[in-house]
Write an enzyme that holds these catalytic residues in place. Sequence first.
Site, PDB file in Angstrom:
ATOM      1  N   HIS A  43       5.540  34.508  49.982  1.00 35.54           N
ATOM      2  CA  HIS A  43       6.589  35.126  49.166  1.00 35.54           C
ATOM      3  C   HIS A  43       6.981  36.463  49.774  1.00 35.54           C
ATOM      4  O   HIS A  43       6.385  36.917  50.751  1.00 35.54           O
ATOM      5  CB  HIS A  43       6.162  35.263  47.698  1.00 35.54           C
ATOM      6  N   HIS A  48       7.050  39.708  48.791  1.00 34.08           N
ATOM      7  CA  HIS A  48       6.508  41.038  48.515  1.00 34.08           C
ATOM      8  C   HIS A  48       6.000  41.722  49.784  1.00 34.08           C
ATOM      9  O   HIS A  48       5.381  41.077  50.639  1.00 34.08           O
ATOM     10  CB  HIS A  48       5.381  40.948  47.478  1.00 34.08           C
ATOM     11  N   ASP A  71       3.537  43.560  50.526  1.00 35.13           N
ATOM     12  CA  ASP A  71       2.118  43.486  50.876  1.00 35.13           C
ATOM     13  C   ASP A  71       1.738  42.115  51.442  1.00 35.13           C
ATOM     14  O   ASP A  71       0.571  41.860  51.759  1.00 35.13           O
ATOM     15  CB  ASP A  71       1.222  43.846  49.676  1.00 35.13           C
ATOM     16  N   HIS A  72       2.743  41.244  51.624  1.00 34.15           N
ATOM     17  CA  HIS A  72       2.544  39.954  52.287  1.00 34.15           C
ATOM     18  C   HIS A  72       3.424  39.792  53.525  1.00 34.15           C
ATOM     19  O   HIS A  72       3.223  38.851  54.290  1.00 34.15           O
ATOM     20  CB  HIS A  72       2.842  38.810  51.309  1.00 34.15           C
ATOM     21  N   HIS A 131       5.043  33.807  40.060  1.00 32.33           N
ATOM     22  CA  HIS A 131       4.814  35.199  40.466  1.00 32.33           C
ATOM     23  C   HIS A 131       6.110  35.781  41.015  1.00 32.33           C
ATOM     24  O   HIS A 131       6.536  36.874  40.642  1.00 32.33           O
ATOM     25  CB  HIS A 131       3.704  35.232  41.509  1.00 32.33           C
ATOM     26  N   ASP A 191      -0.080  34.519  45.842  1.00 31.83           N
ATOM     27  CA  ASP A 191      -0.372  35.184  44.571  1.00 31.83           C
ATOM     28  C   ASP A 191      -0.104  34.280  43.377  1.00 31.83           C
ATOM     29  O   ASP A 191       0.146  34.769  42.263  1.00 31.83           O
ATOM     30  CB  ASP A 191       0.448  36.462  44.440  1.00 31.83           C
ATOM     31  N   HIS A 236      -5.724  38.055  47.282  1.00 28.44           N
ATOM     32  CA  HIS A 236      -6.236  39.340  46.799  1.00 28.44           C
ATOM     33  C   HIS A 236      -7.676  39.199  46.324  1.00 28.44           C
ATOM     34  O   HIS A 236      -8.087  38.131  45.854  1.00 28.44           O
ATOM     35  CB  HIS A 236      -5.391  39.873  45.638  1.00 28.44           C
TER      36      HIS A 236
END
Length: 246
Positions: A59, A61, A63-64, A117, A136, A174
């Site tokens: 996805h 985001h 942090d990915h 998400h 996530d 995570h």
Amino acid sequence: MGGGEIEVVVVPALSDNYIFLLHDAVSGETVVIDPGDAAPVLAEADARGWHIGQVWNTHWHPDHTAGNAAIKEAHGATVTAPAAEAAKIPTADHSVAEGDRVAIGAHEAVVMETPAHTAGHVSFHFADPAMLFCGDTMFAMGCGRLFEGTPEQMHAALQRFALLPQDTRVFCAHEYTLSNARYARAAEPDNAAIAERLREVEAARAAGTPTVPTTIALERATNPFVRAASAGELAERRAAKDNFAG
């Protein structure tokens, strides 16, 4: 793992992210999944002498995806992203949707659309070896927050995961397991499997040991969101977890 297996290296990153390096010894191919930070991935690949040919994103985001550009620059990797979110991932070279296949060597993963998400989230499922990279969507003993989706979508995704072979290893992105386990204990106080797993997770985290990967069997037994009987119950549990202070 050797022979025809895929070697998976779990790379800690940022505050609590996991990035996954996949390597197929037969073909020599290497894939990285969800690189929120390029530095630890590039260091790990360099130490092992691996050339990263592909990046797969679950996805959009940051942090990915924030490491995509540096990995492309360093290794010439191509980036595969969810079709519904490709516009939010400017480094994307290819886009995938439900039923598409991606490959590392002779091993193919099927793309599963698992929105909830985020609106276009995807997961990657290998039948052999049995592995699920779910970003996530599902966590060990938990699930992702519903930032762009609905309880109905999350319930459908988790129930779909629950039907996969029970020994499927689940790589979630995570290290949230301790807080998830504490909530699970509160949500199902009479579940002995949750109580036992909470003790195991506490010991693992005290030792600094990752709790990822998990398995589908473990999640069916101890994940209160997988175990929710309906989307309504999942919604109630998600709201309770969002406000849980235990």
